[in-house]
Design a protein around this motif. Structure first.
Motif, PDB file in Angstrom:
ATOM      1  N   UNK A 205       0.820  -1.209   0.000  1.00  0.00           N
ATOM      2  CA  UNK A 205       0.000   0.000   0.000  1.00  0.00           C
ATOM      3  C   UNK A 205       0.858   1.264   0.000  1.00  0.00           C
ATOM      4  N   UNK A 206       1.999   1.212   0.695  1.00  0.00           N
ATOM      5  CA  UNK A 206       2.891   2.390   0.736  1.00  0.00           C
ATOM      6  C   UNK A 206       3.408   2.725  -0.660  1.00  0.00           C
ATOM      7  N   UNK A 207       3.738   1.688  -1.429  1.00  0.00           N
ATOM      8  CA  UNK A 207       4.265   1.933  -2.778  1.00  0.00           C
ATOM      9  C   UNK A 207       3.171   2.496  -3.687  1.00  0.00           C
ATOM     10  N   UNK A 208       1.976   1.957  -3.552  1.00  0.00           N
ATOM     11  CA  UNK A 208       0.868   2.477  -4.367  1.00  0.00           C
ATOM     12  C   UNK A 208       0.599   3.935  -4.001  1.00  0.00           C
ATOM     13  N   UNK A 209       0.613   4.220  -2.706  1.00  0.00           N
ATOM     14  CA  UNK A 209       0.374   5.595  -2.272  1.00  0.00           C
ATOM     15  C   UNK A 209       1.501   6.509  -2.743  1.00  0.00           C
ATOM     16  N   UNK A 210       2.738   6.002  -2.751  1.00  0.00           N
ATOM     17  CA  UNK A 210       3.877   6.809  -3.209  1.00  0.00           C
ATOM     18  C   UNK A 210       3.735   7.144  -4.690  1.00  0.00           C
ATOM     19  N   UNK A 211       3.244   6.199  -5.460  1.00  0.00           N
ATOM     20  CA  UNK A 211       3.029   6.433  -6.894  1.00  0.00           C
ATOM     21  C   UNK A 211       1.980   7.534  -7.086  1.00  0.00           C
ATOM     22  N   UNK A 212       0.967   7.430  -6.247  1.00  0.00           N
ATOM     23  CA  UNK A 212      -0.097   8.424  -6.244  1.00  0.00           C
ATOM     24  C   UNK A 212       0.447   9.810  -5.887  1.00  0.00           C
ATOM     25  N   UNK A 213       1.258   9.854  -4.855  1.00  0.00           N
ATOM     26  CA  UNK A 213       1.858  11.125  -4.426  1.00  0.00           C
ATOM     27  C   UNK A 213       2.805  11.662  -5.500  1.00  0.00           C
ATOM     28  N   UNK A 214       3.490  10.764  -6.159  1.00  0.00           N
ATOM     29  CA  UNK A 214       4.427  11.159  -7.215  1.00  0.00           C
ATOM     30  C   UNK A 214       3.685  11.897  -8.336  1.00  0.00           C
ATOM     31  N   UNK A 215       2.544  11.369  -8.725  1.00  0.00           N
ATOM     32  CA  UNK A 215       1.733  12.042  -9.741  1.00  0.00           C
ATOM     33  C   UNK A 215       1.181  13.363  -9.208  1.00  0.00           C
ATOM     34  N   UNK A 216       0.834  13.367  -7.937  1.00  0.00           N
ATOM     35  CA  UNK A 216       0.344  14.606  -7.309  1.00  0.00           C
ATOM     36  C   UNK A 216       1.437  15.679  -7.323  1.00  0.00           C
ATOM     37  N   UNK A 217       2.676  15.282  -7.056  1.00  0.00           N
ATOM     38  CA  UNK A 217       3.777  16.247  -7.046  1.00  0.00           C
ATOM     39  C   UNK A 217       4.043  16.806  -8.456  1.00  0.00           C
ATOM     40  N   UNK A 218       3.822  15.986  -9.470  1.00  0.00           N
ATOM     41  CA  UNK A 218       3.977  16.495 -10.838  1.00  0.00           C
ATOM     42  C   UNK A 218       2.921  17.562 -11.108  1.00  0.00           C
ATOM     43  N   UNK A 219       1.714  17.266 -10.663  1.00  0.00           N
ATOM     44  CA  UNK A 219       0.604  18.221 -10.816  1.00  0.00           C
ATOM     45  C   UNK A 219       0.918  19.530 -10.079  1.00  0.00           C
ATOM     46  N   UNK A 220       1.428  19.393  -8.851  1.00  0.00           N
ATOM     47  CA  UNK A 220       1.806  20.570  -8.053  1.00  0.00           C
ATOM     48  C   UNK A 220       2.917  21.345  -8.768  1.00  0.00           C
ATOM     49  N   UNK A 221       3.918  20.615  -9.296  1.00  0.00           N
ATOM     50  CA  UNK A 221       5.050  21.264  -9.966  1.00  0.00           C
ATOM     51  C   UNK A 221       4.583  22.046 -11.190  1.00  0.00           C
ATOM     52  N   UNK A 222       3.627  21.479 -11.918  1.00  0.00           N
ATOM     53  CA  UNK A 222       3.086  22.184 -13.090  1.00  0.00           C
ATOM     54  C   UNK A 222       2.416  23.489 -12.641  1.00  0.00           C
ATOM     55  N   UNK A 223       1.698  23.423 -11.531  1.00  0.00           N
ATOM     56  CA  UNK A 223       1.038  24.628 -11.012  1.00  0.00           C
ATOM     57  C   UNK A 223       2.075  25.655 -10.550  1.00  0.00           C
ATOM     58  N   UNK A 224       3.108  25.172  -9.875  1.00  0.00           N
ATOM     59  CA  UNK A 224       4.149  26.090  -9.380  1.00  0.00           C
ATOM     60  C   UNK A 224       4.832  26.786 -10.560  1.00  0.00           C
ATOM     61  N   UNK A 225       5.256  25.998 -11.540  1.00  0.00           N
ATOM     62  CA  UNK A 225       5.953  26.570 -12.695  1.00  0.00           C
ATOM     63  C   UNK A 225       5.009  27.504 -13.455  1.00  0.00           C
ATOM     64  N   UNK A 226       3.760  27.109 -13.588  1.00  0.00           N
ATOM     65  CA  UNK A 226       2.769  27.963 -14.262  1.00  0.00           C
ATOM     66  C   UNK A 226       2.652  29.316 -13.566  1.00  0.00           C
ATOM     67  N   UNK A 227       2.599  29.292 -12.223  1.00  0.00           N
ATOM     68  CA  UNK A 227       2.482  30.538 -11.456  1.00  0.00           C
ATOM     69  C   UNK A 227       3.751  31.373 -11.577  1.00  0.00           C
ATOM     70  N   UNK A 228       4.903  30.702 -11.603  1.00  0.00           N
ATOM     71  CA  UNK A 228       6.168  31.437 -11.730  1.00  0.00           C
ATOM     72  C   UNK A 228       6.266  32.125 -13.095  1.00  0.00           C
ATOM     73  N   UNK A 229       5.741  31.461 -14.111  1.00  0.00           N
ATOM     74  CA  UNK A 229       5.833  32.020 -15.467  1.00  0.00           C
ATOM     75  C   UNK A 229       4.764  33.064 -15.745  1.00  0.00           C
ATOM     76  N   UNK A 230       3.707  32.976 -14.972  1.00  0.00           N
ATOM     77  CA  UNK A 230       2.545  33.825 -15.245  1.00  0.00           C
ATOM     78  C   UNK A 230       2.910  35.304 -15.239  1.00  0.00           C
TER      79      UNK A 230
END
Lengths: 179, 179
Positions: free
Chosen positions: B56-81
């Motif tokens: 379950x920890x590995x599945x959750x980590x995969x989930x968090x990994x995708x969440x962090x990509x989503x967060x990173x896209x938002x961060x970079x988007x805000x920085x570029x805005x």
């Protein structure tokens, strides 16, 4: 069974319009002048837009909360599948059947909604719901390895980044011996 | 924008068939005789079926990994805005537009796939992808509050359980003063 997703399409579809609204509203105003939460900046963290009053941690906790409900359903299902005490064989078999039938008709996407509906189905289903509530709380607090989650996510970030960059280099570079 | 999901329907749909397969294969064999990982049992944790070689920890980590990509896209988007340095206004505006257009055409459900595709779109997109990879790793390791996640998830488990049980009691009990 896979537990893989993260971002429902509904979120992604509203990403762009919201960003565009911000651009129109404050075309030249830096983000640090627009934010009402200075704490984020004092601690030198990157600004994450779009979470309103919540935080990424809260959104992730909600996600984990639903995941724990899903895990609890699996745990209870496995416990009921084969009885450890022969005398409760009949109850376990019936309850296992009830759980499977209920799962067939109800989505587990929202864990709380699932448990609330299970509780109202019948007195036996209510017992199942109470057990799932107890198991998800206990699993979250005692069994789930939070340190391991953090370690695995960090490792996954490193490994995935390396793999993505390596694949790109391999794909775009030419071996002079081959040319 | 909401980040709320967890369980894609594809997972839930395969929950029951797999459980049924187990029942057919081992109708009376207790689970502890079927599992190849005795470590789980020595440490008195609840058995969670259905994760195969993962956890379950590995599945959750995969989930968090995708969440962090989503967060990173938002961060970079805000920085570029809005550019913090006036001289790079032009680059930021163009890159922000590129990112929004790419998001319009590509799903962020699989973070790694998204970054790999972004990297291959054009040299400028490659720069964006490299920045997103760096930000997601840095966010995961430095900015994300893991302790806070654990605290919020535990609190959510308690509060949700209480609310579900309270709502049920309120709904099913009758106030003698009203009757």
């Amino acid at each position: 069974m896979e537990f893989s997703t993260i971002l429902p399409l509904s979120q992604l579809s509203c990403f762009i319009p919201k960003t565009c609204t911000l651009i129109r509203a404050h075309p030249f105003k830096p983000w640090r002048h627009r934010n009402s939460k200075p704490a984020r900046f004092r601690c030198q963290k990157m600004y994450v837009p779009g979470f309103g009053e919540a935080s990424p941690e809260k959104k992730a906790a909600k996600n984990m909360h639903n995941f724990f409900t899903y895990i609890a359903v699996r745990i209870v299902g496995a416990q009921l599948e084969v009885p450890s005490v022969p005398s409760c064989y009949s109850y376990n078999t019936e309850a296992h059947k009830d759980l499977l039938e209920f799962l067939d008709k109800n989505s587990l996407n929202d864990g709380d909604k699932f448990c609330a509906a299970l509780m109202r189905e019948s007195p036996r289903h209510k017992g199942l719901a109470m057990r799932i509530l107890e198991v998800r709380s206990s699993y979250c607090k005692k069994d789930f390895e939070w340190d391991n989650l953090q370690r695995l996510a960090s490792k996954m970030a490193d490994e995935s980044n390396t793999r993505i960059m390596r694949d790109y280099v391999l794909e775009t570079s030419h071996d002079p011996k081959i040319d």
